[in-house]
Scaffold this motif. Structure first.
Motif, PDB file in Angstrom:
ATOM      1  N   VAL A 159       0.879  -1.100  -0.014  1.00  0.00           N
ATOM      2  CA  VAL A 159       0.023   0.041  -0.195  1.00  0.00           C
ATOM      3  C   VAL A 159       0.890   1.262   0.101  1.00  0.00           C
ATOM      4  N   ARG A 160       1.958   1.228   0.784  1.00  0.00           N
ATOM      5  CA  ARG A 160       2.794   2.536   0.870  1.00  0.00           C
ATOM      6  C   ARG A 160       3.485   2.307  -0.595  1.00  0.00           C
ATOM      7  N   ALA A 161       4.068   1.510  -1.120  1.00  0.00           N
ATOM      8  CA  ALA A 161       4.802   1.518  -2.396  1.00  0.00           C
ATOM      9  C   ALA A 161       3.686   2.330  -3.456  1.00  0.00           C
ATOM     10  N   ALA A 162       2.458   1.651  -3.365  1.00  0.00           N
ATOM     11  CA  ALA A 162       1.504   2.105  -4.410  1.00  0.00           C
ATOM     12  C   ALA A 162       1.188   3.705  -4.195  1.00  0.00           C
ATOM     13  N   LEU A 163       0.925   4.002  -2.974  1.00  0.00           N
ATOM     14  CA  LEU A 163       0.821   5.626  -2.807  1.00  0.00           C
ATOM     15  C   LEU A 163       1.904   6.510  -3.108  1.00  0.00           C
ATOM     16  N   LEU A 164       3.160   6.039  -2.950  1.00  0.00           N
ATOM     17  CA  LEU A 164       4.621   6.767  -3.199  1.00  0.00           C
ATOM     18  C   LEU A 164       4.451   6.778  -4.962  1.00  0.00           C
ATOM     19  N   PHE A 165       3.944   5.651  -5.508  1.00  0.00           N
ATOM     20  CA  PHE A 165       4.073   5.928  -6.890  1.00  0.00           C
ATOM     21  C   PHE A 165       3.096   6.888  -7.462  1.00  0.00           C
ATOM     22  N   ASN A 166       1.859   6.841  -7.050  1.00  0.00           N
ATOM     23  CA  ASN A 166       0.947   7.958  -7.431  1.00  0.00           C
ATOM     24  C   ASN A 166       1.407   9.186  -7.091  1.00  0.00           C
ATOM     25  N   VAL A 167       1.997   9.304  -5.808  1.00  0.00           N
ATOM     26  CA  VAL A 167       2.286  10.828  -5.697  1.00  0.00           C
ATOM     27  C   VAL A 167       3.398  11.328  -6.577  1.00  0.00           C
TER      28      VAL A 167
ATOM     29  N   ASN B 254       5.007  18.878 -12.842  1.00  0.00           N
ATOM     30  CA  ASN B 254       6.492  19.361 -12.956  1.00  0.00           C
ATOM     31  C   ASN B 254       6.967  20.075 -11.430  1.00  0.00           C
ATOM     32  N   LEU B 255       6.780  19.415 -10.543  1.00  0.00           N
ATOM     33  CA  LEU B 255       7.017  19.733  -9.233  1.00  0.00           C
ATOM     34  C   LEU B 255       7.970  18.740  -8.572  1.00  0.00           C
ATOM     35  N   ARG B 256       8.641  19.247  -7.665  1.00  0.00           N
ATOM     36  CA  ARG B 256       9.577  18.491  -6.719  1.00  0.00           C
ATOM     37  C   ARG B 256       8.908  18.076  -5.713  1.00  0.00           C
ATOM     38  N   PRO B 257       8.694  17.007  -5.136  1.00  0.00           N
ATOM     39  CA  PRO B 257       8.191  16.339  -3.888  1.00  0.00           C
ATOM     40  C   PRO B 257       9.103  17.451  -2.611  1.00  0.00           C
ATOM     41  N   GLU B 258       8.408  17.753  -1.585  1.00  0.00           N
ATOM     42  CA  GLU B 258       9.110  18.378  -0.476  1.00  0.00           C
ATOM     43  C   GLU B 258       8.343  17.774   0.450  1.00  0.00           C
ATOM     44  N   PHE B 259       8.683  16.401   0.777  1.00  0.00           N
ATOM     45  CA  PHE B 259       8.151  15.753   2.019  1.00  0.00           C
ATOM     46  C   PHE B 259       9.210  14.909   2.140  1.00  0.00           C
ATOM     47  N   ARG B 260       9.459  14.392   3.746  1.00  0.00           N
ATOM     48  CA  ARG B 260      10.195  13.393   4.202  1.00  0.00           C
ATOM     49  C   ARG B 260       9.634  11.973   4.194  1.00  0.00           C
ATOM     50  N   THR B 261      10.090  10.991   3.826  1.00  0.00           N
ATOM     51  CA  THR B 261       9.487   9.762   3.916  1.00  0.00           C
ATOM     52  C   THR B 261      10.571   8.851   4.849  1.00  0.00           C
ATOM     53  N   THR B 262      10.974   9.218   5.895  1.00  0.00           N
ATOM     54  CA  THR B 262      11.799   8.462   7.016  1.00  0.00           C
ATOM     55  C   THR B 262      11.068   7.805   7.760  1.00  0.00           C
ATOM     56  N   PRO B 263      11.423   6.705   8.599  1.00  0.00           N
ATOM     57  CA  PRO B 263      10.697   5.547   9.196  1.00  0.00           C
ATOM     58  C   PRO B 263       9.949   6.183  10.258  1.00  0.00           C
ATOM     59  N   ASP B 264      10.389   7.180  10.877  1.00  0.00           N
ATOM     60  CA  ASP B 264       9.974   7.906  12.103  1.00  0.00           C
ATOM     61  C   ASP B 264       8.717   8.761  11.948  1.00  0.00           C
TER      62      ASP B 264
ATOM     63  N   LEU C  53       5.042   9.416   9.877  1.00  0.00           N
ATOM     64  CA  LEU C  53       3.827   8.415   9.263  1.00  0.00           C
ATOM     65  C   LEU C  53       3.782   9.397   7.884  1.00  0.00           C
ATOM     66  N   LEU C  54       3.637   8.360   6.825  1.00  0.00           N
ATOM     67  CA  LEU C  54       3.533   8.857   5.478  1.00  0.00           C
ATOM     68  C   LEU C  54       2.371   9.546   5.188  1.00  0.00           C
ATOM     69  N   SER C  55       1.404   8.930   5.752  1.00  0.00           N
ATOM     70  CA  SER C  55      -0.068   9.606   5.369  1.00  0.00           C
ATOM     71  C   SER C  55       0.011  11.204   5.926  1.00  0.00           C
ATOM     72  N   TYR C  56       0.348  11.364   7.143  1.00  0.00           N
ATOM     73  CA  TYR C  56       0.232  12.631   7.656  1.00  0.00           C
ATOM     74  C   TYR C  56       1.052  13.693   7.176  1.00  0.00           C
ATOM     75  N   GLU C  57       2.299  13.187   6.558  1.00  0.00           N
ATOM     76  CA  GLU C  57       3.293  14.050   5.968  1.00  0.00           C
ATOM     77  C   GLU C  57       2.904  14.405   4.488  1.00  0.00           C
ATOM     78  N   ILE C  58       2.141  13.818   3.836  1.00  0.00           N
ATOM     79  CA  ILE C  58       1.629  14.337   2.511  1.00  0.00           C
ATOM     80  C   ILE C  58       0.377  14.494   2.333  1.00  0.00           C
ATOM     81  N   ALA C  59      -0.466  14.553   3.339  1.00  0.00           N
ATOM     82  CA  ALA C  59      -1.922  14.851   3.282  1.00  0.00           C
ATOM     83  C   ALA C  59      -2.335  16.252   2.928  1.00  0.00           C
ATOM     84  N   HIS C  60      -1.452  17.232   3.158  1.00  0.00           N
ATOM     85  CA  HIS C  60      -1.491  18.537   2.825  1.00  0.00           C
ATOM     86  C   HIS C  60      -1.055  18.951   1.379  1.00  0.00           C
ATOM     87  N   LYS C  61      -0.601  18.008   0.821  1.00  0.00           N
ATOM     88  CA  LYS C  61       0.294  18.248  -0.328  1.00  0.00           C
ATOM     89  C   LYS C  61      -0.138  17.710  -1.664  1.00  0.00           C
TER      90      LYS C  61
END
Length: 211
Positions: free
Chosen positions: A116-124, A132-142, A144-152
């Motif tokens: 599920v995580r891999a599919a989400l990152l692929f879609n993002v 034509n944008l560069r992602p500006e979020f962190r995907t570190t293990p500490d 939560l990916l959902s909260y990190e990208i929800a506003h973006k």
């Protein structure tokens, strides 16, 4: 078990781990922040939607006061801590200018499904590539990916609030992926339309048709 929190309702959704900078200028919220600093307490930001305080919100802690003004205004740095469900609302609290109430903190299952995580990152990545944008979020293990990208990724305010209700990281990631699956074709068509508009009036090299 419930906890009493002062409330700073805002017309936005705050997530755990989210950094939020606030300019505090209303008398009631200047009092709230001063009380929290003095007593080393947290406060709650319930989402204010459709002209009312919503049931779900996020506990927030103050990280620092970046600037104090002569009239009592403050610039503060805060961070979301955990999600709560509103149990009662007192507006205002006794002997205070600001509202508050009892809340119940919600448990959260942070385990995630790697697929599920891999599919989400692929879609993002697909979305940001189209724009034509560069992602500006962190995907570190500490974090939560959902909260990190929800506003973006273009969620509406009500969709962001729906995400706050989920108690599982896998559920949140699935919700975001479904949103992107609906959004990507629309964005793709918009980008193609923009390209056609930009070409209007320009000299074009057209391949000869073989018929």
């Amino acid at each position: 078990m419930t906890t009493l929190l002062p409330f700073f309702p805002l017309n936005l959704v705050v997530y755990p781990q989210e950094a939020l900078n606030l300019h505090v200028f209303e008398p009631r919220y200047k009092q709230l922040i001063s009380d929290c600093l003095q007593e080393e307490k947290t406060f709650g930001i319930p989402a204010y939607l459709d002209e009312q305080v919503s049931e779900y919100g996020t506990e927030v802690r103050i990280l620092s006061v970046e600037k104090r003004y002569d009239d009592g205004r403050m610039d503060i740095r805060t961070e979301g801590v955990r999600v709560f469900l509103l149990q009662s609302l007192d507006n205002p609290m006794a002997d205070k200018l600001y509202a508050g109430g009892e809340v119940r903190f919600m448990p959260d299952h942070t385990d995630e499904d790697p697929n599920v995580r891999a599919a989400l990152l692929f879609n993002v990545e697909q979305l940001y590539s189209l724009l034509n944008l560069r992602p500006e979020f962190r995907t570190t293990p500490d974090r939560l990916l959902s909260y990190e990208i929800a506003h973006k990724i273009g969620l509406s305010l009500h969709q962001e609030y729906e995400l706050l209700k989920f108690r599982s990281e896998t559920e949140r990631q699935t919700y975001l992926s479904e949103h992107l699956k609906r959004t990507l074709p629309v964005v793709s068509e918009i980008e193609r339309t923009k390209a056609r508009i930009r070409m209007n009036g320009h000299f074009r090299h057209l391949d000869p048709l073989n018929f």
